[in-house]
Scaffold this motif. Structure first.
Motif, short mmCIF file in Angstrom:
data_model
loop_
_atom_site.label_atom_id
_atom_site.label_comp_id
_atom_site.label_asym_id
_atom_site.label_seq_id
_atom_site.Cartn_x
_atom_site.Cartn_y
_atom_site.Cartn_z
N THR A 86 9.92 5.55 -9.00
CA THR A 86 10.18 6.50 -7.92
C THR A 86 9.53 6.01 -6.63
N ALA A 87 8.29 5.56 -6.72
CA ALA A 87 7.57 5.08 -5.54
C ALA A 87 8.23 3.82 -4.96
N VAL A 88 8.62 2.89 -5.85
CA VAL A 88 9.24 1.65 -5.38
C VAL A 88 10.61 1.94 -4.76
N ASN A 89 11.39 2.82 -5.39
CA ASN A 89 12.69 3.18 -4.83
C ASN A 89 12.54 3.82 -3.45
N ALA A 90 11.51 4.67 -3.31
CA ALA A 90 11.27 5.31 -2.02
C ALA A 90 10.96 4.26 -0.95
N PHE A 91 10.21 3.23 -1.33
CA PHE A 91 9.87 2.22 -0.33
C PHE A 91 11.07 1.32 -0.01
N TYR A 92 11.90 1.00 -1.02
CA TYR A 92 13.11 0.23 -0.73
C TYR A 92 14.03 1.01 0.21
N LEU A 93 14.08 2.34 0.04
CA LEU A 93 14.85 3.18 0.96
C LEU A 93 14.29 3.07 2.37
N THR A 94 12.95 3.07 2.48
CA THR A 94 12.32 2.91 3.79
C THR A 94 12.70 1.57 4.42
N ALA A 95 12.69 0.52 3.59
CA ALA A 95 13.04 -0.81 4.10
C ALA A 95 14.49 -0.88 4.57
N ILE A 96 15.39 -0.22 3.83
CA ILE A 96 16.81 -0.22 4.23
C ILE A 96 17.00 0.53 5.54
N LEU A 97 16.33 1.66 5.69
CA LEU A 97 16.42 2.40 6.94
C LEU A 97 15.87 1.57 8.10
N SER A 98 14.79 0.87 7.84
CA SER A 98 14.22 -0.01 8.87
C SER A 98 15.21 -1.11 9.24
N HIS A 99 15.92 -1.61 8.23
CA HIS A 99 16.93 -2.66 8.45
C HIS A 99 18.05 -2.15 9.36
N PHE A 100 18.50 -0.90 9.11
CA PHE A 100 19.57 -0.34 9.91
C PHE A 100 19.13 -0.04 11.34
N ALA A 111 0.82 -1.22 0.00
CA ALA A 111 0.00 0.00 0.00
C ALA A 111 0.85 1.27 0.00
N CYS A 112 2.00 1.25 0.67
CA CYS A 112 2.80 2.47 0.79
C CYS A 112 3.30 2.99 -0.56
N PRO A 113 3.99 2.20 -1.37
CA PRO A 113 4.43 2.74 -2.67
C PRO A 113 3.27 3.09 -3.58
N LEU A 114 2.16 2.34 -3.48
CA LEU A 114 0.99 2.68 -4.28
C LEU A 114 0.41 4.03 -3.89
N ALA A 115 0.47 4.36 -2.60
CA ALA A 115 -0.05 5.66 -2.16
C ALA A 115 0.74 6.80 -2.80
N LEU A 116 2.07 6.69 -2.84
CA LEU A 116 2.88 7.72 -3.48
C LEU A 116 2.66 7.72 -4.99
N LEU A 117 2.56 6.54 -5.57
CA LEU A 117 2.32 6.43 -7.01
C LEU A 117 1.02 7.10 -7.41
N PHE A 118 -0.03 6.87 -6.66
CA PHE A 118 -1.33 7.46 -6.98
C PHE A 118 -1.31 8.97 -6.71
N ALA A 119 -0.54 9.41 -5.70
CA ALA A 119 -0.43 10.84 -5.43
C ALA A 119 0.31 11.56 -6.56
N MET A 120 1.24 10.89 -7.21
CA MET A 120 2.00 11.49 -8.30
C MET A 120 1.24 11.50 -9.61
N SER A 121 0.20 10.70 -9.72
CA SER A 121 -0.51 10.54 -10.99
C SER A 121 -1.64 11.55 -11.12
N GLY A 122 -1.96 11.88 -12.36
CA GLY A 122 -3.09 12.76 -12.65
C GLY A 122 -4.21 11.97 -13.28
#
Length: 431
Positions: free
Chosen positions: A95-109, A16-27
């Motif tokens: 962009t949305a998927v990269n943002a979520f992978y960044l979130t996952a890496i931060l969570s990992h750290f 749901a998280c990357p989809l939320a950003l994806l839908f926010a970026m779309s027109g």
């Protein structure tokens, strides 16, 4: 069972998280309700597939195909439901998927490799990604959507950037197997990615501000030109009145002479001709406010030069419920759009623009123009266009509606495109 529920919930957040950003970026050309319904359908579908993969082949294998699980249903919906080009959809998606992978890496750290307990990882992802979506919607979306509507040729190049970063991250972190030795390399890639996106943001933001300032400057120039034309018309009118006054004595002498001779018909005819000259000295006024009156007269003249009939029924006083410059900019943009739309009509179609306005009990405006064909609307009810160079006027109108809490409507009916808005004045604008 409890751990299974936690994993299922984490999977839902992951989808749901990357989809939320994806839908926010779309027109979207569909309504918000339809877009949100599609969002949840895709999120739940992705959750079901990803959770099944976790149970059958494991978490590592799921992460390898995670983006494909979201990519296929997202693309199928977005390509038909948005006004964006395929290359822009890909830019938004990666962009949305990269943002979520960044979130996952931060969570990992921060929480450890296994993100124990699971609820801590879920809450962290929700909080961090929620912050990303909030920042985008609050400060970046307006500029981004305008650039998206007006930049047509460069999206293929733009889409390559997040795609390449995504491919590098996948290669360094998950292929041919999950690799912990490259974790710092992946982190460094994301640092570079953040810098790249900051540069992209600066370009978008500066371009948006430049175009917005240019539009406001053009609107101001139109208002100054309209006032200048009105002043010139008044000056010419004063000259006509002076000439008419000079000739008035001669007119009265000729009329008296005709009446003395009993030529009543000739005297009446002569007076009628004189009255026609007097009528020629009157100016067309649309409302009592000088700026709006001059601006409407200016655009009415532009329309008539293009063989567009303009009819106006306006009952507006000197006082206005909004800033005079901002309201006149709305009129200017709406009239420009109406003239542009009429100009594209076939020659055999009658072209006309209708203006209607009242200031009591509410300030209501309608600007309508003849139109054939179909109109696409975005999720907020504003018309969208694929013509390059157009769209800023509509976004300017949207900002005005939001500032003054106006109720607005765009609709196409009976071959007339109608733009209506209402301001419940003296309600003050929101800051």
């Amino acid at each position: 069972m409890s751990e299974t529920i936690q994993v299922l919930f984490r999977t839902l957040v992951t989808c749901a998280c990357p989809l939320a950003l994806l839908f926010a970026m779309s027109g979207f050309r569909c309504t918000r309700k339809t877009a949100w319904a599609a969002f949840w359908v895709i999120a739940l579908l992705g959750t079901a597939v990803c959770f099944t993969l976790i149970l059958t082949v494991g978490l590592e294998q799921m992460w390898r195909v995670y983006f494909i699980v979201l990519l296929v249903p997202s693309l199928l919906f977005l390509l038909f439901a948005t006004t964006d080009r395929p290359s822009q959809v890909l830019f938004n998606f990666f962009t949305a998927v990269n943002a979520f992978y960044l979130t996952a890496i931060l969570s990992h750290f921060l929480l450890g490799a296994d993100e124990e307990p699971i609820w801590a990882g879920v809450l962290f992802r929700l909080a961090f990604f929620g912050l990303i979506v909030f920042v985008f919607v609050r400060w970046l979306r307006e500029a981004y959507r305008f650039i998206a509507a007006n930049m047509r040729r460069d999206w293929r190049v733009m889409a390559v950037l997040p795609l390449l970063f995504f491919a590098l991250v996948m290669f360094l972190g998950l292929y041919p197997h999950k690799r912990e030795d490259n974790l710092m390399g992946v982190v460094f890639l994301y640092v570079i990615l953040c810098v790249v996106y900051f540069v992209i943001y600066q370009v978008f933001h500066n371009t948006y501000n430049l175009l917005k300032a240019t539009s406001e400057n053009d609107a101001l120039k139109s208002q100054v030109e309209a006032l200048q034309r009105q002043a010139d018309a008044v000056s010419r009118n004063d000259e006509k009145i002076r000439v008419y006054r000079h000739d008035m004595r001669f007119t009265m002498q000729v009329t008296a002479s005709m009446l003395e001779r009993g030529d009543v018909a000739g005297a009446l005819k002569y007076l009628g001709e004189s009255d026609a000259k007097l009528n020629d000295t009157s100016l067309v006024h649309y409302c009592d406010n000088a700026v709006l009156d001059a601006l409407i007269a200016y655009y009415a003249e532009k329309a008539q030069e293009r063989n567009i009939t303009v009819t106006a029924h306006m009952d507006l006083g000197v006082e206005l419920p909004a800033d005079e410059l901002e309201l006149s900019t709305v009129f200017a943009n709406a009239m420009e759009n109406a003239i542009h739309a009429c100009g594209k009509l076939p020659k055999d179609v009658k072209r006309r623009i209708e203006l209607t306005a009242v200031s009591s009990p509410h300030f209501c405006i309608e600007i309508a123009n003849t139109y054939t064909g179909e109109v696409a609307f975005d999720g907020e009810g504003f018309p969208v266009t694929k013509e390059p160079g157009h769209g800023l006027g509509t976004r300017s109108i949207a900002a005005f509606m939001k500032k003054y809490n106006a109720v607005y409507s765009y609709q196409l009916a009976d071959e007339m495109f109608r733009f209506q808005f209402l301001i419940n004045w003296p309600k003050k604008p929101t800051e």
